[in-house]
Motif scaffolding. Structure first.
Motif, PDB file in Angstrom:
ATOM      1  N   SER A 145       0.848  -1.199   0.000  1.00  0.00           N
ATOM      2  CA  SER A 145       0.000   0.000   0.000  1.00  0.00           C
ATOM      3  C   SER A 145       0.877   1.240   0.000  1.00  0.00           C
ATOM      4  N   HIS A 252      -2.020  -4.902   7.156  1.00  0.00           N
ATOM      5  CA  HIS A 252      -2.593  -4.870   5.812  1.00  0.00           C
ATOM      6  C   HIS A 252      -4.044  -5.336   5.861  1.00  0.00           C
ATOM      7  N   GLU A 253      -4.951  -4.462   5.349  1.00  0.00           N
ATOM      8  CA  GLU A 253      -6.389  -4.757   5.265  1.00  0.00           C
ATOM      9  C   GLU A 253      -6.970  -5.191   6.612  1.00  0.00           C
ATOM     10  N   GLY A 254      -6.529  -4.518   7.678  1.00  0.00           N
ATOM     11  CA  GLY A 254      -7.090  -4.766   9.006  1.00  0.00           C
ATOM     12  C   GLY A 254      -6.433  -5.885   9.772  1.00  0.00           C
ATOM     13  N   ASN A 255      -5.544  -6.640   9.139  1.00  0.00           N
ATOM     14  CA  ASN A 255      -4.847  -7.739   9.813  1.00  0.00           C
ATOM     15  C   ASN A 255      -3.408  -7.340  10.125  1.00  0.00           C
ATOM     16  N   THR A 275      -5.800 -11.214  13.649  1.00  0.00           N
ATOM     17  CA  THR A 275      -6.937 -10.375  13.294  1.00  0.00           C
ATOM     18  C   THR A 275      -7.555  -9.792  14.558  1.00  0.00           C
TER      19      THR A 275
END
Length: 279
Positions: A145, A252-255, A275
């Motif tokens: 990202s 990354h992506e909430g994890n 997570t």
């Protein structure tokens, strides 16, 4: 005598008729006057109301014509997203990819971030005391990202010292706070002690391992103590002093992802996923 009575009656009758006519006229005249007075009252009231100024007025409506809208839009141009380009450092048998940033208006900050990205990517050479003419190293970068708050990059590849029996698998990552032009470490994503406990628990996940490797990893991970994992995570990521970190992390992506060292037979390193929403 009869004539006198008749004359008297005639006068009396005439007098009554005169009074009746006069009364009728008076009554008629009064009715006409009342009509005129009523009309006059209504007319005067209407004129008075019309003459009085309005005490309250609606607020004027403000509009922006098309030309002004275009001017306003032109005054606040959209800020382009940050993008990256891939560069490759090559020297002897060493090849390392690393990114640099584009579309960052602050040129001084962009230069600082580019220097940080390159230095971190190449730091593995010095950390492992590699001889670039004899030792081989091939590292590929992956930009997960790139935004105006963070840039997240992972590095994966293999290296082999001259005369070694087999190559070594390498993994490291780099997360940079764009606004501050600083490295972000493990403690920015999770608590080291809590993650140490998570690795030793039965809930630990290895998303990139196949089924056969997962069974081995669930056993081998417990050969390291809670205290050792905690210290490892406290010393993870860039910047570092001394030895190259044994663990690297990123979000990354909430994890939250981070690496742990494992025997060469099962890959040299393993990626753990945590997570927060489900724990």
């Amino acid at each position: 005598m009869i004539k006198r009575d008749f004359k008297h009656a005639s006068r009396h009758t005439l007098l009554l008729l005169t009074l009746a006519v006069s009364g009728t006229c008076l009554m008629t005249g009064c009715k006409k006057k009342e009509k005129l007075d009523a009309s006059s009252i209504h007319t005067t009231a209407a004129e008075t109301m019309a003459a009085q100024p309005e005490t309250t007025k609606a607020a004027p409506e403000i509009t922006i014509d098309a030309e002004e809208k275009e001017t306003t839009a032109a005054a606040k141009p959209a800020v382009p997203n940050i993008t990256t380009k891939k560069n490759t450092y090559t020297s002897g048998k060493v090849s390392i990819e690393y990114p640099s940033v584009l579309n960052l208006d602050d040129k001084e900050k962009a230069a600082a971030i580019d220097t940080m990205l390159k230095d971190n990517a190449l730091s593995i050479i010095k950390a492992y005391d590699m001889d670039e003419t004899k030792d081989s190293l091939d590292i590929k970068c992956h930009v997960l990202s790139a935004g105006r708050s963070r840039i997240t990059v992972t590095y994966e590849g293999t290296g082999m010292a001259e005369g070694a029996a087999h190559p070594t698998n390498f993994f490291y990552s780099n997360t940079i706070d764009v606004q501050k032009a600083e490295n972000l470490g493990f403690d920015k994503f999770a608590d080291p002690y809590t993650m140490a406990g998570y690795v030793l628990s039965g809930d630990c996940q290895f998303p990139k391992a196949n089924d056969a490797s997962k069974a081995d990893l669930m056993k081998i991970k417990n050969d390291t103590s809670l205290e050792e994992y905690t210290k490892m995570f406290q010393n993870a990521d860039f910047p570092f002093e001394g030895d190259f970190p044994s663990s690297f992390s990123y979000e990354h992506e909430g994890n939250i992802y981070f690496s742990i060292p494992v025997p060469h037979a099962i890959g040299d390193y393993a990626i753990v996923m945590y997570t927060p929403d489900t724990k």
